[in-house]
Write an enzyme that holds these catalytic residues in place. Structure first.
Site, mmCIF file in Angstrom:
data_model
loop_
_atom_site.group_PDB
_atom_site.id
_atom_site.type_symbol
_atom_site.label_atom_id
_atom_site.label_comp_id
_atom_site.label_asym_id
_atom_site.label_seq_id
_atom_site.Cartn_x
_atom_site.Cartn_y
_atom_site.Cartn_z
ATOM 1 N N TRP A 64 0.675 -1.293 0.109
ATOM 2 C CA TRP A 64 -0.130 -0.174 -0.013
ATOM 3 C C TRP A 64 1.032 1.254 -0.011
ATOM 4 O O TRP A 64 0.605 2.138 -0.736
ATOM 5 C CB TRP A 64 -1.201 -0.051 1.111
ATOM 6 C CG TRP A 64 -2.122 -1.093 0.919
ATOM 7 C CD1 TRP A 64 -2.198 -2.264 1.378
ATOM 8 C CD2 TRP A 64 -3.115 -1.047 -0.051
ATOM 9 N NE1 TRP A 64 -3.265 -2.997 0.973
ATOM 10 C CE2 TRP A 64 -3.722 -2.247 -0.041
ATOM 11 C CE3 TRP A 64 -3.393 -0.318 -1.198
ATOM 12 C CZ2 TRP A 64 -4.915 -2.674 -0.904
ATOM 13 C CZ3 TRP A 64 -4.426 -0.410 -2.039
ATOM 14 C CH2 TRP A 64 -5.228 -1.725 -1.978
ATOM 15 N N ASP A 80 -1.469 6.555 6.409
ATOM 16 C CA ASP A 80 -2.759 6.052 5.832
ATOM 17 C C ASP A 80 -2.942 4.993 6.891
ATOM 18 O O ASP A 80 -2.283 4.009 7.129
ATOM 19 C CB ASP A 80 -2.344 5.170 4.445
ATOM 20 C CG ASP A 80 -3.246 4.324 4.022
ATOM 21 O OD1 ASP A 80 -4.332 4.231 4.808
ATOM 22 O OD2 ASP A 80 -2.999 3.601 2.914
ATOM 23 N N LYS A 123 -12.834 -1.227 6.983
ATOM 24 C CA LYS A 123 -12.310 -2.318 8.028
ATOM 25 C C LYS A 123 -12.752 -1.995 9.344
ATOM 26 O O LYS A 123 -13.561 -3.057 9.737
ATOM 27 C CB LYS A 123 -10.698 -2.114 8.006
ATOM 28 C CG LYS A 123 -10.234 -2.764 6.764
ATOM 29 C CD LYS A 123 -9.796 -1.551 5.875
ATOM 30 C CE LYS A 123 -8.768 -1.773 4.802
ATOM 31 N NZ LYS A 123 -8.832 -3.068 3.744
HETATM 32 N N1 PMP Z 1 -4.489 1.473 2.112
HETATM 33 C C1 PMP Z 1 -4.602 0.566 2.882
HETATM 34 C C2 PMP Z 1 -3.705 0.367 4.034
HETATM 35 C C3 PMP Z 1 -5.350 -0.313 2.499
HETATM 36 O O1 PMP Z 1 -5.460 -1.387 3.151
HETATM 37 C C4 PMP Z 1 -6.403 -0.159 1.332
HETATM 38 C C5 PMP Z 1 -7.347 -1.114 1.011
HETATM 39 N N2 PMP Z 1 -7.163 -2.560 1.554
HETATM 40 C C6 PMP Z 1 -6.042 0.900 0.586
HETATM 41 C C7 PMP Z 1 -5.170 1.953 0.968
HETATM 42 C C8 PMP Z 1 -7.076 1.126 -0.410
HETATM 43 O O2 PMP Z 1 -8.332 1.541 -0.234
HETATM 44 P P1 PMP Z 1 -9.426 1.786 -1.165
HETATM 45 O O3 PMP Z 1 -9.822 0.355 -2.100
HETATM 46 O O4 PMP Z 1 -10.753 2.145 -0.296
HETATM 47 O O5 PMP Z 1 -9.277 2.542 -2.135
#
Ligand code: PMP
Length: 371
Positions: A102, A182, A206
């Protein structure tokens, strides 16, 4: 009805009382003869829910008054781009700590956005080893490994890497450099010191509610320093000034967030929730470490995630069998992310200690039968 034992990584299990309340209130919200979805986002019924959700967040996390709480859309992924759009104007640089998939994505989107604005993005430190398919992340950096450049517009980190199961237990002190996180997969599992951060964002799906909402907790002066020459919809300032009602918010999602937060408060707030989460993670890591000949967690002990526990079995064939036998016992969501394989168990707030006890019992049985 028999509810699934849901270890999904997100969208993930929601607390049953929050869903039951939604069922209860669905057709006739607050005696209005209609569902909350059918109300205007400018009406008093919806506004009360909206403001209650924000007030609950403030209370649960003890958010200081000089911070805004906003609801945004586009997922955490949009924030990867929106953040640099706001803060990396001409000549400014954003520094990134890379600890998994991520944060890699955050860097790549930030590069594109900063590139358009004449700003730049740097990887301050990466804990990745190997290349391509062999690339792995098994730890977060120690504070001393993170260079804090006083000239940086911000330092960004991913507090919990959902795919790699790597989590910061403590956060680096960055002095005057705004710390941005994040926290999509580890927001609200415990108390944090909000004042360490200039900007926190988290996708809701989550620990906060359903997908479609991002919660941002941001220091007012940092938000005010953002660019004013980008489209309004992307300016954090505009959302903050309009109490997240600049345009139509995802009203039903916010309503469910309210239900989830009200449940969190009703069980004793983040202190109780943290106790449960630590108990769950303790049980699961204990089961993994208790059979080192069969289970192996690749993550360094001090970086192990309390929210997403990843581990391997002796072979991919056994991992597949593990997932499919668990499914027969109503346990779902155990397959590791396709990019890394293995097993992943997501232990978000709605996952109960009882669920983890069932899983750990199954792990023991499975290891004895297949070891
Ligand atoms: N950052 C993290 C740490 C995540 O776990 C996720 C999704 N699993 C995201 C960003 C992306 O999120 P989204 O799919 O809601 O854009």
């Amino acid at each position: 009805m028999s509810r699934a034992i849901n270890f999904n990584a997100g969208p993930a299990a929601l607390p049953l009382p929050a869903l039951e309340r939604a069922r209860e209130e669905l057709l006739d919200f607050a005696g209005s003869g209609m569902s909350v979805m059918e109300h205007s986002h400018r009406g008093k019924e919806y506004e009360a829910v909206h403001n209650e959700a924000i007030a609950l967040l403030r209370e649960l996390l003890a958010i200081p008054d000089d911070y805004d709480v906003t609801f945004l859309q586009g997922g955490a992924t949009q924030q990867f781009a929106q953040l640099p759009m706001n803060f990396l104007g001409n000549g400014k640089t954003g520094d990134y700590v890379v600890t998994g998939a991520w944060s890699e994505k955050a860097v790549s989107e930030a590069k594109a956005a900063a590139g358009m604005a004449g700003g730049a993005v740097r990887t301050a430190v990466s804990t990745g080893t190997g290349d391509g398919k062999e690339k792995s992340y098994t730890r977060v950096p120690a504070a001393a490994e993170i260079p804090v450049d006083p000239g940086a517009a911000y330092l960004h980190l991913t507090s919990n890497e959902t795919i790699h199961g790597v989590e910061f237990q403590d956060f680096p002190a960055t002095g005057a450099v705004p710390l941005v996180a994040d926290m999509s997969s580890d927001f609200l599992w415990r108390r944090i010191e909000v004042s360490k951060f200039a900007f926190i964002y988290a996708g809701a799906q989550k620990n906060i509610g359903p997908s479609g909402i991002v919660v941002a907790v941001a220091r007012k002066d940092f938000v005010a320093s953002g660019r004013k020459d980008i489209p309004k919809i992307f300016q954090y300032r505009v959302h903050a000034e309009n109490n997240s009602l600049y345009n139509t918010p995802p009203t039903f999602g916010v309503y469910l967030v309210r239900n989830v937060l009200a449940w969190q408060k009703s069980v004793g707030g983040l202190d109780q929730i943290e106790r449960w989460n630590r108990e769950k993670a303790g049980l699961l890591y204990g089961a993994i470490d208790g059979r080192p000949d069969f289970f192996r967690c690749p993550v360094e002990r001090a970086s192990r995630s309390v929210m997403n526990v990843v581990f391997r079995l002796p072979s991919e064939a056994l991992e597949e069998k593990f997932v499919s036998e668990a499914k027969k016992r109503r346990m779902i969501g155990l397959k590791g992310h396709r990019s890394v394989g293995g097993i992943r168990v997501s232990l978000y707030n709605a996952a109960t200690v009882e669920w983890v006890t069932v899983l750990v019992g199954f792990m023991d049985e499975f290891a004895r039968a297949n070891g």
